[in-house]
Write a protein that holds these residues in place. Sequence first.
Motif, PDB file in Angstrom:
ATOM      1  N   UNK A  74       0.813  -1.213   0.000  1.00  0.00           N
ATOM      2  CA  UNK A  74       0.000   0.000   0.000  1.00  0.00           C
ATOM      3  C   UNK A  74       0.851   1.270   0.000  1.00  0.00           C
ATOM      4  N   UNK A  75       2.182   1.126   0.160  1.00  0.00           N
ATOM      5  CA  UNK A  75       3.060   2.274  -0.081  1.00  0.00           C
ATOM      6  C   UNK A  75       2.891   2.793  -1.511  1.00  0.00           C
ATOM      7  N   UNK A  76       2.461   1.924  -2.409  1.00  0.00           N
ATOM      8  CA  UNK A  76       2.450   2.241  -3.831  1.00  0.00           C
ATOM      9  C   UNK A  76       1.020   2.274  -4.387  1.00  0.00           C
ATOM     10  N   UNK A  77       0.057   2.518  -3.502  1.00  0.00           N
ATOM     11  CA  UNK A  77      -1.347   2.562  -3.909  1.00  0.00           C
ATOM     12  C   UNK A  77      -1.711   3.908  -4.523  1.00  0.00           C
ATOM     13  N   UNK A  78      -2.625   3.860  -5.482  1.00  0.00           N
ATOM     14  CA  UNK A  78      -3.298   5.077  -5.928  1.00  0.00           C
ATOM     15  C   UNK A  78      -4.464   5.399  -5.003  1.00  0.00           C
ATOM     16  N   UNK A  79      -5.023   4.354  -4.409  1.00  0.00           N
ATOM     17  CA  UNK A  79      -6.170   4.514  -3.519  1.00  0.00           C
ATOM     18  C   UNK A  79      -6.246   3.311  -2.596  1.00  0.00           C
ATOM     19  N   UNK A  80      -6.487   3.584  -1.311  1.00  0.00           N
ATOM     20  CA  UNK A  80      -6.663   2.522  -0.322  1.00  0.00           C
ATOM     21  C   UNK A  80      -8.121   2.525   0.114  1.00  0.00           C
ATOM     22  N   UNK A  81      -8.785   1.378  -0.023  1.00  0.00           N
ATOM     23  CA  UNK A  81     -10.163   1.220   0.446  1.00  0.00           C
ATOM     24  C   UNK A  81     -10.121   0.339   1.689  1.00  0.00           C
ATOM     25  N   UNK A  82     -10.479   0.910   2.830  1.00  0.00           N
ATOM     26  CA  UNK A  82     -10.427   0.200   4.107  1.00  0.00           C
ATOM     27  C   UNK A  82     -11.752  -0.500   4.368  1.00  0.00           C
ATOM     28  N   UNK A  83     -11.664  -1.755   4.763  1.00  0.00           N
ATOM     29  CA  UNK A  83     -12.836  -2.600   4.954  1.00  0.00           C
ATOM     30  C   UNK A  83     -12.756  -3.244   6.337  1.00  0.00           C
ATOM     31  N   UNK A  84     -13.915  -3.516   6.892  1.00  0.00           N
ATOM     32  CA  UNK A  84     -13.918  -4.103   8.226  1.00  0.00           C
ATOM     33  C   UNK A  84     -13.687  -5.605   8.200  1.00  0.00           C
ATOM     34  N   UNK A  85     -14.297  -6.319   7.238  1.00  0.00           N
ATOM     35  CA  UNK A  85     -14.307  -7.770   7.303  1.00  0.00           C
ATOM     36  C   UNK A  85     -13.649  -8.466   6.139  1.00  0.00           C
ATOM     37  N   UNK A  86     -13.566  -9.798   6.245  1.00  0.00           N
ATOM     38  CA  UNK A  86     -12.883 -10.617   5.257  1.00  0.00           C
ATOM     39  C   UNK A  86     -13.723 -10.854   4.003  1.00  0.00           C
ATOM     40  N   UNK A  87     -15.056 -10.935   4.166  1.00  0.00           N
ATOM     41  CA  UNK A  87     -15.889 -11.206   2.995  1.00  0.00           C
ATOM     42  C   UNK A  87     -15.742 -10.106   1.961  1.00  0.00           C
ATOM     43  N   UNK A  88     -15.837  -8.857   2.405  1.00  0.00           N
ATOM     44  CA  UNK A  88     -15.716  -7.760   1.448  1.00  0.00           C
ATOM     45  C   UNK A  88     -14.301  -7.632   0.887  1.00  0.00           C
ATOM     46  N   UNK A  89     -13.287  -8.002   1.697  1.00  0.00           N
ATOM     47  CA  UNK A  89     -11.914  -7.963   1.178  1.00  0.00           C
ATOM     48  C   UNK A  89     -11.735  -8.973   0.042  1.00  0.00           C
ATOM     49  N   UNK A  90     -12.441 -10.093   0.124  1.00  0.00           N
ATOM     50  CA  UNK A  90     -12.379 -11.096  -0.933  1.00  0.00           C
ATOM     51  C   UNK A  90     -13.274 -10.728  -2.118  1.00  0.00           C
ATOM     52  N   UNK A  91     -14.440 -10.173  -1.834  1.00  0.00           N
ATOM     53  CA  UNK A  91     -15.444  -9.961  -2.883  1.00  0.00           C
ATOM     54  C   UNK A  91     -15.241  -8.679  -3.677  1.00  0.00           C
ATOM     55  N   UNK A  92     -14.818  -7.598  -3.011  1.00  0.00           N
ATOM     56  CA  UNK A  92     -14.778  -6.300  -3.699  1.00  0.00           C
ATOM     57  C   UNK A  92     -13.796  -6.254  -4.866  1.00  0.00           C
ATOM     58  N   UNK A  93     -12.617  -6.871  -4.789  1.00  0.00           N
ATOM     59  CA  UNK A  93     -11.768  -6.879  -5.991  1.00  0.00           C
ATOM     60  C   UNK A  93     -12.442  -7.545  -7.189  1.00  0.00           C
ATOM     61  N   UNK A  94     -13.284  -8.551  -6.940  1.00  0.00           N
ATOM     62  CA  UNK A  94     -13.999  -9.221  -8.028  1.00  0.00           C
ATOM     63  C   UNK A  94     -15.067  -8.300  -8.603  1.00  0.00           C
TER      64      UNK A  94
END
Length: 590
Positions: free
Chosen positions: A391-411
């Motif tokens: 994330x040092x090299x991110x254009x944008x960081x989207x912070x999420x609370x849980x694991x489901x959204x961390x897995x699903x949102x990139x898709x």
Amino acid sequence: MNILIKTIRISGFRGLENIEVNLESTTVLTGINNSGKTSFLKALQLVLGNRQFITQDDFYIRDNIKKENIIIDILLIPVDEEYNQIEDFSEDWEILFTTDRIRLDGDKSIIPLRTIVTLDPLLNYYKSQQYIMQDWPQFEDNGLFWYNSDNGNKTRFNFDELPFFYMDAQRDILDDTKARSSYIGKMLSKIEYSQEDIKEIEEQIAALNEKAVSSSDILQNLKNTLSELDSAIGSLSEKIEITPFTKKIRDLSKGLSIYYSHDQDSFPMEYHGMGTRSWSSLLTLKSYIQLLTEKASVEKSVFFPVLAIEEPEAHLHPNAQKRLYDQISSISGQTIISTHSPYIAATSKLNQIRSFYKDSVLSCGEICVKNLDTEDIRKIKRRIINTRGEIFFSRLIVLLEGETEEQALPIFSKNFFSKSSVEMGIDFVGVGGYKGYSPFIKFAESLKIPWLIFSDAEPETKDWINKLFEKSITDKTKEDIVIFLDDGNSFEKQLISDNYQDEIRIAIASCDEYVNEQHREAKEATRKEEISHYTDDELYDEIKGEKTKYGPLIAEQIILSDKGLPMKVKELLNRISKLLNIEEGVESDS
């Protein structure tokens, strides 16, 4: 006592319209490609090193208007052995700089140096002039920027005691050994022996040559054949010599080879990969600076080298990158490193990191360690730098609370933008519960990396986030940064309330392991029948217990359906579109 370039300001150089960067004894520049890291290093070279690379293309352009001047200011300060600023330069540095160049900032001595480069567009000729300013102006004061301040007195600032060294990303020890201008070439040109040593070594070389020729039928035959040349052209030379080994000691460097041994084998540098060759090239710079440092010590003169190094990680595996960083940071003087390596960023100290971020303008962020308590520092190191260095090299960081959204949102994001989040420089980061937001927010804010929160809307979560904004964590409003799900919902509950039960059931049924295809069909049918009777609460309990397993499968089933993406997900992705100016990705929320 020593010195330090504390601050550098740049206006009008390449893509750097107006930027200020504070430096440490070792500074690590991070950020996405084309954010200005290399331009920053070249600007420092423009002040302290070779200026011959300047062309018209180096002058900043906006709206087809080219700036007439490049202006670069650097602030030199005196420091102690720990690089803490002190009041006065040592006597030796003061003699070198002269009192005419030293100014006072309160009760502390400084040297504010300005370099202005102008270009004649007709002749494509540039000229450079240096100045000692009367003081170090504010970056911005009543709408006027630092470059509007008085230039001060003309001067010259080019000292052998303050040399500048630049290592670009294309280094190769094989090229270095052939170039007299390389650092190893410069060292080889300085090799000296006593007359006694020269005589002894050349006698040994002559004996080796004689032994090599006399022991070889091929070489002996070649020598006898070439000797016929004398009679053909009437030469008065006494004899023909064949020298497999360099004859004169002054020519030893021309045939220099470097071998690295492994177990019982020894391989020439030509047989090694680019990682070893690049690393070796950097170490020759370290050796060269060590020699100059020792020479200065013998002569009892001051010496402070400034190094600019691009991508030291090139072609190296992670552990080698960390080792090389330690070797570089141990070099005397001041070092500025530009990198795309999360391993080098993680190895450096928090206060050494500078993050370049470019959207419509270029900005530079840094982590102000003195504003963090011990627990903040621990969390940033443990939860971010050591595990999420990308994330040092991110254009944008989207912070999420849980694991489901961390897995699903990139898709969902890839479906929405037709590009992966990796391609777009977007990082979806699960923070491990709503109490984990704080270190990530402090990290992103400090390094000026844009960030959003996609949050559950359970009461305790909303209260926690509201309290974060009450602490003025950012100058943006909560409405700009946070997208809450519907009241009371976690991400899993939101999917159920959005009527994706069928897609969830299919995902669950397809997730079991099977012996073969026939077994899969039979078991999946049984599982579907079982799940078809699940209530919403039972579906929620099922997917909540296996978040990492079900998250990607549910996202894929939703994409395959004709229902479209969840409304809150579309709201997030539209917000990302606008923030990153990806207009082609914007969809209606209706």
